[in-house]
Design an enzyme around this catalytic site. Structure first.
Site, PDB file in Angstrom:
ATOM      1  N   GLU A  63       0.818  -1.218   0.000  1.00  0.00           N
ATOM      2  CA  GLU A  63       0.000   0.000   0.000  1.00  0.00           C
ATOM      3  C   GLU A  63       0.853   1.270   0.000  1.00  0.00           C
ATOM      4  O   GLU A  63       0.443   2.305  -0.517  1.00  0.00           O
ATOM      5  CB  GLU A  63      -0.963   0.003   1.189  1.00  0.00           C
ATOM      6  CG  GLU A  63      -2.073  -1.042   1.115  1.00  0.00           C
ATOM      7  CD  GLU A  63      -1.638  -2.420   1.617  1.00  0.00           C
ATOM      8  OE1 GLU A  63      -0.446  -2.599   1.961  1.00  0.00           O
ATOM      9  OE2 GLU A  63      -2.497  -3.326   1.668  1.00  0.00           O
ATOM     10  N   PHE A 125     -11.862  -7.133  13.758  1.00  0.00           N
ATOM     11  CA  PHE A 125     -10.774  -7.609  12.903  1.00  0.00           C
ATOM     12  C   PHE A 125     -10.350  -6.508  11.930  1.00  0.00           C
ATOM     13  O   PHE A 125     -11.176  -5.899  11.265  1.00  0.00           O
ATOM     14  CB  PHE A 125     -11.237  -8.849  12.118  1.00  0.00           C
ATOM     15  CG  PHE A 125     -10.189  -9.376  11.177  1.00  0.00           C
ATOM     16  CD1 PHE A 125      -8.979  -9.863  11.661  1.00  0.00           C
ATOM     17  CD2 PHE A 125     -10.403  -9.373   9.807  1.00  0.00           C
ATOM     18  CE1 PHE A 125      -7.999 -10.325  10.790  1.00  0.00           C
ATOM     19  CE2 PHE A 125      -9.432  -9.845   8.935  1.00  0.00           C
ATOM     20  CZ  PHE A 125      -8.226 -10.319   9.425  1.00  0.00           C
ATOM     21  N   GLN A 126      -9.065  -6.247  11.877  1.00  0.00           N
ATOM     22  CA  GLN A 126      -8.462  -5.234  11.001  1.00  0.00           C
ATOM     23  C   GLN A 126      -9.102  -3.858  11.179  1.00  0.00           C
ATOM     24  O   GLN A 126      -9.261  -3.112  10.218  1.00  0.00           O
ATOM     25  CB  GLN A 126      -8.519  -5.686   9.535  1.00  0.00           C
ATOM     26  CG  GLN A 126      -7.642  -6.919   9.297  1.00  0.00           C
ATOM     27  CD  GLN A 126      -7.427  -7.252   7.839  1.00  0.00           C
ATOM     28  OE1 GLN A 126      -8.290  -7.021   7.015  1.00  0.00           O
ATOM     29  NE2 GLN A 126      -6.264  -7.822   7.532  1.00  0.00           N
ATOM     30  N   LYS A 175     -17.584  -1.274   5.778  1.00  0.00           N
ATOM     31  CA  LYS A 175     -18.053  -2.257   4.802  1.00  0.00           C
ATOM     32  C   LYS A 175     -19.577  -2.272   4.675  1.00  0.00           C
ATOM     33  O   LYS A 175     -20.120  -2.469   3.582  1.00  0.00           O
ATOM     34  CB  LYS A 175     -17.533  -3.642   5.208  1.00  0.00           C
ATOM     35  CG  LYS A 175     -17.615  -4.672   4.101  1.00  0.00           C
ATOM     36  CD  LYS A 175     -16.853  -5.939   4.478  1.00  0.00           C
ATOM     37  CE  LYS A 175     -16.872  -6.956   3.337  1.00  0.00           C
ATOM     38  NZ  LYS A 175     -16.091  -8.159   3.691  1.00  0.00           N
ATOM     39  N   MET A 486      24.204   9.078   2.204  1.00  0.00           N
ATOM     40  CA  MET A 486      23.973  10.398   2.793  1.00  0.00           C
ATOM     41  C   MET A 486      24.263  10.374   4.294  1.00  0.00           C
ATOM     42  O   MET A 486      24.838  11.326   4.844  1.00  0.00           O
ATOM     43  CB  MET A 486      22.534  10.849   2.521  1.00  0.00           C
ATOM     44  CG  MET A 486      22.242  12.259   2.974  1.00  0.00           C
ATOM     45  SD  MET A 486      23.333  13.454   2.194  1.00  0.00           S
ATOM     46  CE  MET A 486      22.332  13.995   0.825  1.00  0.00           C
TER      47      MET A 486
HETATM   48  C1  LIG Z   1      12.278   5.741   5.243  1.00  0.00           C
HETATM   49  C2  LIG Z   1      13.550   6.436   5.598  1.00  0.00           C
HETATM   50  N1  LIG Z   1      14.386   5.889   6.511  1.00  0.00           N
HETATM   51  C3  LIG Z   1      15.551   6.505   6.816  1.00  0.00           C
HETATM   52  C4  LIG Z   1      15.895   7.688   6.219  1.00  0.00           C
HETATM   53  C5  LIG Z   1      17.213   8.390   6.594  1.00  0.00           C
HETATM   54  N2  LIG Z   1      18.067   8.526   5.407  1.00  0.00           N
HETATM   55  C6  LIG Z   1      18.139   9.650   4.679  1.00  0.00           C
HETATM   56  S1  LIG Z   1      19.105   9.535   3.329  1.00  0.00           S
HETATM   57  C7  LIG Z   1      19.526   7.953   3.733  1.00  0.00           C
HETATM   58  C8  LIG Z   1      20.437   7.201   2.843  1.00  0.00           C
HETATM   59  C9  LIG Z   1      19.698   6.505   1.752  1.00  0.00           C
HETATM   60  O1  LIG Z   1      20.523   5.514   1.165  1.00  0.00           O
HETATM   61  P1  LIG Z   1      20.458   5.239  -0.378  1.00  0.00           P
HETATM   62  O2  LIG Z   1      19.058   5.123  -0.817  1.00  0.00           O
HETATM   63  O3  LIG Z   1      21.372   4.126  -0.719  1.00  0.00           O
HETATM   64  O4  LIG Z   1      20.978   6.607  -0.972  1.00  0.00           O
HETATM   65  P2  LIG Z   1      22.469   7.200  -1.014  1.00  0.00           P
HETATM   66  O5  LIG Z   1      22.508   8.293   0.008  1.00  0.00           O
HETATM   67  O6  LIG Z   1      23.420   6.095  -0.699  1.00  0.00           O
HETATM   68  O7  LIG Z   1      22.615   7.699  -2.407  1.00  0.00           O
HETATM   69  C10 LIG Z   1      18.894   7.551   4.913  1.00  0.00           C
HETATM   70  C11 LIG Z   1      19.068   6.250   5.572  1.00  0.00           C
HETATM   71  C12 LIG Z   1      14.976   8.218   5.294  1.00  0.00           C
HETATM   72  N3  LIG Z   1      15.195   9.379   4.670  1.00  0.00           N
HETATM   73  N4  LIG Z   1      13.840   7.564   4.974  1.00  0.00           N
END
Ligand SMILES: Cc1ncc(C[n+]2csc(CCOP(=O)(O)OP(=O)(O)O)c2C)c(N)n1
Ligand SMILES: [Mg+2]
Length: 579
Positions: A63, A125-126, A175, A486
């Site tokens: 979803e 439920f749900q 529902k 990042m």
């Molecule tokens: C759902 C979620 N969890 C954690 C984060 C924290 N976060 C921000 S950027 C990042 C790195 C993302 O890794 P990747 O998709 O491999 O991108 P890269 O920076 O390596 O290009 C994280 C963990 C986030 N933005 N969203």
């Protein structure tokens, strides 16, 4: 009996006999063409009514994917995207996608199943409190209570999602309400008194703002996402061309002004260009249109644009002076108010010296990176080559992280609704389902490319099954740096290099995985194979995944450290160390 792909003109949903049929009739009245969702117990009556509808339902893997696909559909089409989920876990799984749409003011209508009315509050439920849970992340939400009016409620949800400042809405559908007899079709899908986006700002306020602009020495436009959403891009172009005003954009404002235009200063903020930030920090009058002055844009708000008088155009009065004080508040639709300002300005500001200064900044702080052959592939290069190989109006979607910033910085955006990303919420996993939604909304002639990170791709990659099943022509380029880059960059810069939980000792082979899904997989490691591999992936008429092994030590520059002053940006590691 499988769902027919085409349904006769005599579609039985034209005769509304149940609440569920009223729901579907309301979607049809609102001219909905596509809907993204996942089946389940409490939403089954609505799906049963969809069986006889021409609306094309796309069954997603999760979803969250349905919500992101609907969000991206809404961005590209300019009309609300629709997603469906069952009660309980279906509804909870939607929440991230709704919050994402809410932060970015993207139009989405979500229909959720709910336990029967007489069981609500009994831990049925749900059963979850979908209204309570989604209230903080939607523009508004509804619990349907009457089969005779549920269609009108869906029509209203559609109008609210679309009109003025767009956003997500939810209609929770017990529902028993969708199964119950209903006494007729809903109205035409528009709420009575629905607001059209043509409202103009107060004339006196426009005249005062025009005076300030005419007398400016260092004027600049800051174009936000509202410019794209209101269809104000032509008006912005005309304004800038007529009066010679440089244009900076926010991230959601990408595409509102062609980045190859002489007056374009690209994106400002934490990872914006140095020249965009210099223009904002030194301007004396800022015409900010359809932006909420997010903290990733402003840095330390106390030191943001210290010399500027700010003209703030926004359709939502609650945005005026929320984060940044506006000397000239202009409440109205961006397109309408830009037209008013273009008419009201009696002469162009005397800004030759300022435009020259802006051009010098563009040279001084030009975007750059190095490509030593003996080092791993640079992600920026992969982005630039993909841009060069694709048609002008290609739609780009992204995950969240470094790859998102490189996709923003090293691709030249020239058209509105071609940049589809998660800004305010910063949701990893957005890119692939967004590419699916964008594919359905885009013209057939447009290409759809998703730049994903290895971390982001891992979050929603089951949606690849949907892209294969629906035979979607999309190309996913995974800028694979074996980790959440990042986070690793911030650890290196601000946590003395303690790389806690940011490097993956092992990553799946995404090209092999893609083949297992029935997509085409490509692996990319060296400079000499970049063009050929990307060309093959882009030429493939179906979902393709390019697993690009890029330099895991590469960092995103420029950077303004969080909460910093936007004049203090670093173009490289040495400069960052001195900040
Ligand atoms: C759902 C979620 N969890 C954690 C984060 C924290 N976060 C921000 S950027 C990042 C790195 C993302 O890794 P990747 O998709 O491999 O991108 P890269 O920076 O390596 O290009 C994280 C963990 C986030 N933005 N969203
Ligand atoms: Mg990564």
């Amino acid at each position: 009996m499988a769902k027919h792909t085409t349904v006769s003109e005599e579609s039985p949903t034209r005769t509304v006999t149940t609440g569920a049929e009223a729901v579907v009739a309301a979607l049809e009245a609102a001219n909905v063409q596509h809907a993204f969702g996942v089946q389940g117990g409490a939403i089954m009556p609505v799906y049963d009514a969809l069986y006889y509808s021409d609306i094309r339902h796309v069954t997603m893997a999760h979803e969250q994917g349905a919500a992101h696909a609907a969000d991206a559909y809404g961005i590209v089409a300019g009309e609300p995207g629709v997603c469906l989920a069952t009660s309980g876990p279906g509804a909870t799984n939607l929440v991230t996608g709704l919050a994402d749409a809410d932060m970015d003011s993207d139009p989405v209508v979500a229909l959720t199943g709910q336990a029967p009315s007489d069981l609500i509050g009994k831990d049925a439920f749900q059963e979850v409190d979908t209204r309570g849970m989604t209230a903080p992340v939607t523009k508004t939400n509804y619990l349907a209570t009457d089969p005779d009016t549920v269609g009108d409620t869906v029509g209203e949800a559609f109008a609210v999602a679309r009109d003025c400042r767009p956003g997500p809405t939810v209609v929770d559908l017990p529902k028993d309400i969708t199964l119950a007899d209903a006494d007729g079709a809903p109205d035409d899908g528009r709420r009575a008194g629905s607001v059209e986006n043509s409202n103009t700002a107060d004339r006196g306020a426009v005249t005062a703002a025009a005076d300030a602009l005419a007398n400016a020495e260092r004027p600049v436009v800051l174009a936000g996402g509202g410019v794209v959403k209101s269809g104000a891009c032509d008006g912005l172009r005309q304004f800038a061309d007529t009066y010679g005003v440089p244009v900076v954009t926010t991230m959601p404002g990408i595409g509102s002004f062609p980045e190859d235009h002489d007056l374009a200063m690209a994106v400002a903020g934490m990872h914006g260009t140095g020249y965009a930030n210099m223009a904002l920090q030194h301007c004396d009058v800022m015409l900010a249109v359809g932006t909420r002055f997010d903290d990733r844009l402003t840095g330390n708000v106390e030191s943001f644009a210290p010399h500027a008088e700010i003209i703030h155009v926004d359709v939502d009065p609650s945005e005026i002076s929320k984060n940044v004080h506006a000397e000239y508040p202009l409440v109205g639709d961006a397109a309408a108010v830009l037209d008013q300002l273009t008419d009201a300005l009696f002469r162009a500001p005397d800004a030759d010296a300022w435009r020259e200064q802006c051009h010098r900044w563009k040279d001084t702080y030009a975007m750059d990176y190095s490509t030593p052959e003996d080092e791993p592939l640079k992600p920026q290069f992969v982005v630039e080559v993909t841009d060069a190989l694709t048609p002008d109006e290609t739609v780009v979607t992204t995950g969240v992280g470094q790859h998102q910033m490189w996709a923003m910085q090293y691709w030249t955006y020239r058209h509105p609704r071609t940049w589809v990303s998660s800004h305010g919420l910063g949701t990893m996993g957005y890119g692939l389902p967004a590419a699916i939604g964008a594919r359905f909304a885009a013209d057939d002639a447009q290409s759809v490319v998703c730049f994903d990170g290895d971390g982001s791709f891992l979050m929603t990659l089951p949606e690849l099954a949907v892209a294969v099943r629906e035979e979607l022509d999309i190309t996913v380029v995974v800028l694979n740096n074996a980790g959440v880059g990042m986070v690793r960059q911030w650890q290196d810069a601000f946590f003395d290099g303690r790389r806690m939980a940011s490097e993956y000792p092992w990553v799946p082979e995404f090209d092999v995985l893609a083949e297992a899904f029935g997509a085409r997989g490509f692996r990319l490691e060296t400079y000499d194979e970049v063009e050929e591999t990307l060309r093959a992936a882009l030429d493939y008429d179906g979902p393709a995944v390019v697993d690009a092994y890029v330099d895991s030590e590469e960092d995103v520059y420029p950077i303004v450290p969080g909460g910093g002053n936007n004049t203090n940006f670093a173009m490289n590691a040495e400069q960052l160390a001195r900040l």
